[in-house]
Design an enzyme around this catalytic site. Sequence first.
Site, PDB file in Angstrom:
ATOM      1  CB  SER A  27      -0.941   0.001   1.208  1.00  0.00           C
ATOM      2  OG  SER A  27      -0.186  -0.112   2.403  1.00  0.00           O
ATOM      3  CB  CYS A  53       8.579   0.686   5.662  1.00  0.00           C
ATOM      4  SG  CYS A  53       7.852   0.662   7.306  1.00  0.00           S
ATOM      5  CD  GLU A  55       9.523   4.864   3.861  1.00  0.00           C
ATOM      6  OE1 GLU A  55       8.958   5.894   4.252  1.00  0.00           O
ATOM      7  OE2 GLU A  55       9.034   3.720   4.026  1.00  0.00           O
ATOM      8  NE  ARG A  81      -2.701   5.398   1.854  1.00  0.00           N
ATOM      9  CZ  ARG A  81      -1.791   4.734   2.566  1.00  0.00           C
ATOM     10  NH1 ARG A  81      -1.640   4.977   3.845  1.00  0.00           N
ATOM     11  NH2 ARG A  81      -1.048   3.807   1.985  1.00  0.00           N
ATOM     12  CE1 TYR A 125      19.260   4.331  18.641  1.00  0.00           C
ATOM     13  CE2 TYR A 125      21.438   3.465  18.217  1.00  0.00           C
ATOM     14  CZ  TYR A 125      20.075   3.392  18.055  1.00  0.00           C
ATOM     15  OH  TYR A 125      19.534   2.396  17.309  1.00  0.00           O
ATOM     16  CD1 TRP A 127      23.852   0.462  16.261  1.00  0.00           C
ATOM     17  CD2 TRP A 127      24.071   0.831  14.072  1.00  0.00           C
ATOM     18  NE1 TRP A 127      24.068  -0.750  15.665  1.00  0.00           N
ATOM     19  CE2 TRP A 127      24.214  -0.550  14.308  1.00  0.00           C
ATOM     20  CE3 TRP A 127      24.186   1.306  12.768  1.00  0.00           C
ATOM     21  CZ2 TRP A 127      24.451  -1.457  13.285  1.00  0.00           C
ATOM     22  CZ3 TRP A 127      24.406   0.398  11.752  1.00  0.00           C
ATOM     23  CH2 TRP A 127      24.536  -0.965  12.026  1.00  0.00           C
TER      24      TRP A 127
END
Length: 133
Positions: A27, A53, A55, A81, A125, A127
């Site tokens: 979607s 997702c 991305e 959307r 933070y 990483w």
Amino acid sequence: MTENPDPALLQAATALAARLGTDDNHSVAAAARDAEGRVITGVNVHHFTGGPCAELVVLGTAVAEGAAPLVRIVAVGDRERGVLPPCGRCRQTLLDLWPEIEVLVPGAGGGVRAVPVRELLPHTYVWAEHQEP
């Protein structure tokens, strides 16, 4: 912050989102541009276990296809959307893997604006060793 940037990238994601139809498993469409101008696209994979997702699918596809460093990314929802801001997991992943990437997000008056991912996830933070605090 750039207003209404990269209309071709936005169009690539929008066209892909429009082709998704009504399949709730897919979607959201995303498109990213690499440093050489290449556009990479992908869609989300919804599953009851979470699934990636759009991305994140684009990030994996970019690596698999040997893309140059990614410089900009946008996600667009199906059923008109429009541009969707990335979720927290995607923001963190983008920051960790592509700390200089710009993210297209909804802007004022229905426009779109480009925002450095660091601004979407302040006070995070560190990483990855290549990131600056």
